[in-house]
Design an enzyme around this catalytic site. Structure first.
Site, mmCIF file in Angstrom:
data_model
loop_
_atom_site.group_PDB
_atom_site.id
_atom_site.type_symbol
_atom_site.label_atom_id
_atom_site.label_comp_id
_atom_site.label_asym_id
_atom_site.label_seq_id
_atom_site.Cartn_x
_atom_site.Cartn_y
_atom_site.Cartn_z
ATOM 1 N N THR A 164 -0.878 7.474 -1.061
ATOM 2 C CA THR A 164 -2.161 7.335 -1.774
ATOM 3 C C THR A 164 -3.030 6.232 -1.177
ATOM 4 O O THR A 164 -4.238 6.182 -1.449
ATOM 5 C CB THR A 164 -1.926 6.974 -3.242
ATOM 6 O OG1 THR A 164 -1.310 5.672 -3.287
ATOM 7 C CG2 THR A 164 -1.019 7.987 -3.935
ATOM 8 N N ARG A 171 0.857 -1.192 0.000
ATOM 9 C CA ARG A 171 0.000 0.000 0.000
ATOM 10 C C ARG A 171 0.880 1.224 0.000
ATOM 11 O O ARG A 171 1.669 1.415 0.921
ATOM 12 C CB ARG A 171 -0.845 0.020 1.280
ATOM 13 C CG ARG A 171 -2.162 -0.589 1.129
ATOM 14 C CD ARG A 171 -3.141 -0.276 2.202
ATOM 15 N NE ARG A 171 -2.670 0.194 3.492
ATOM 16 C CZ ARG A 171 -3.484 0.458 4.493
ATOM 17 N NH1 ARG A 171 -4.779 0.316 4.346
ATOM 18 N NH2 ARG A 171 -3.022 0.872 5.647
HETATM 19 C C1 PRP Z 1 -1.258 -4.883 4.368
HETATM 20 C C2 PRP Z 1 -2.062 -6.150 4.415
HETATM 21 C C3 PRP Z 1 -2.855 -6.081 3.142
HETATM 22 C C4 PRP Z 1 -3.102 -4.620 3.003
HETATM 23 C C5 PRP Z 1 -4.518 -4.338 3.423
HETATM 24 O O1 PRP Z 1 -0.180 -5.026 3.531
HETATM 25 O O2 PRP Z 1 -1.288 -7.301 4.516
HETATM 26 O O3 PRP Z 1 -2.184 -6.583 2.012
HETATM 27 O O4 PRP Z 1 -2.204 -3.941 3.881
HETATM 28 O O5 PRP Z 1 -4.832 -3.015 3.201
HETATM 29 P P1 PRP Z 1 -5.902 -2.573 2.120
HETATM 30 O O6 PRP Z 1 -7.081 -3.463 2.285
HETATM 31 O O7 PRP Z 1 -6.191 -1.144 2.494
HETATM 32 O O8 PRP Z 1 -5.272 -2.687 0.767
HETATM 33 P P2 PRP Z 1 0.908 -3.858 3.360
HETATM 34 O O9 PRP Z 1 0.560 -2.986 2.206
HETATM 35 O O10 PRP Z 1 1.140 -3.183 4.675
HETATM 36 O O11 PRP Z 1 2.185 -4.635 2.891
HETATM 37 P P3 PRP Z 1 3.049 -5.764 3.654
HETATM 38 O O12 PRP Z 1 2.195 -6.998 3.708
HETATM 39 O O13 PRP Z 1 4.232 -5.930 2.767
HETATM 40 O O14 PRP Z 1 3.397 -5.255 5.029
HETATM 41 N N1 URA Z 2 -2.644 -3.322 6.863
HETATM 42 C C1 URA Z 2 -2.310 -3.825 8.084
HETATM 43 O O1 URA Z 2 -1.312 -4.537 8.218
HETATM 44 N N2 URA Z 2 -3.095 -3.510 9.123
HETATM 45 C C2 URA Z 2 -4.186 -2.721 9.012
HETATM 46 O O2 URA Z 2 -4.869 -2.471 10.015
HETATM 47 C C3 URA Z 2 -4.496 -2.216 7.735
HETATM 48 C C4 URA Z 2 -3.719 -2.539 6.685
#
Ligand code: PRP
Ligand code: URA
Length: 209
Positions: A108, A104
């Site tokens: 944005t 994410r």
């Molecule tokens: C986290 C989580 C999801 C996403 C959820 O990943 O594991 O993939 O956020 O958020 P959303 O529903 O708003 O898209 P993150 O982007 O933090 O990446 P990571 O798993 O590499 O830490």
């Molecule tokens: N991604 C995470 O890891 N935790 C949250 O609460 C939302 C997005």
């Protein structure tokens, strides 16, 4: 409209409470995510089809049941989805695993793809997308879109914690994808984190910050 299943099994709820606790360190967090994933895999595969087969026990011949139908694919959304793979593979050892790398963008909050490696036959498999968190739903929706673009026709989404905003976003974008969640939380905060949630799943799994 797709269906949403909240998995209320006592073991899932108990372990999820331990996962949420901020005093739970990475080692225990990883172990618990694996255990809950295995329990979720059990629930999520209730609708797998069976066929009659003939076998012979040490006592006599019999007709019994074995899995039939399409093969499975487990698709973790990197990074945090990786924590759920072993739990699923414990119960579904023949499943193939495909990886979709998304993060994410902190400004944005939109998902950015950085990696994709999938089994070649995803169009012939029932796919289970795994990611601990369903927050805005952007990452899950994008991952499902990538899979459909590459030929997938049967997809389930499995998460540990979701919220109404993320569920609505995925249902809107993908009305054919059923969603399985250990617990649906109250809401998102201003930084799009789930409240009460568990914090940042990837950081807690891998000990980063
Ligand atoms: C986290 C989580 C999801 C996403 C959820 O990943 O594991 O993939 O956020 O958020 P959303 O529903 O708003 O898209 P993150 O982007 O933090 O990446 P990571 O798993 O590499 O830490
Ligand atoms: N991604 C995470 O890891 N935790 C949250 O609460 C939302 C997005």
């Amino acid at each position: 409209m797709s269906k949403v299943f909240e998995m209320n099994h006592p073991l899932i709820q108990h372990k999820l409470s331990l996962i949420r606790d901020k005093n739970t360190g990475s080692k225990e967090f990883r172990e618990l995510v694996k255990e809950v994933s295995m329990l979720l895999a059990f629930e999520v595969t209730r609708d797998l089809s069976l066929e009659d087969v003939e076998i012979e026990t040490p006592i006599c011949k019999m007709t019994t049941k074995m899995l039939s139908g399409r093969k499975l694919g487990i698709i973790p959304i990197l990074r945090a989805g990786l924590g759920m793979v072993d739990g699923f593979l414990n119960l579904l050892p023949a499943a193939k695993v495909g990886h979709i790398g998304l993060y994410r963008d902190p400004e944005t909050l939109k998902p950015v793809e950085y990696y994709c490696k999938l089994p070649t036959d995803i169009n012939e498999r029932d796919l289970i997308v795994v990611d601990p968190m369903l927050a805005t739903g952007g990452s899950a929706s994008a991952a499902i879109e990538f899979l459909k673009d590459r030929g997938a026709t049967s997809i389930k989404l499995v998460c540990l914690i979701g919220c109404p905003e993320g569920i609505a976003a995925v249902q809107d974008a993908h009305p054919d994808v059923n969603i399985y969640i250990a617990k649906i939380d109250e809401k998102l905060n201003d930084h799009a984190y789930i409240v009460p949630g568990l914090g940042d799943a990837g950081d807690r799994l891998f000990g980063t910050k």
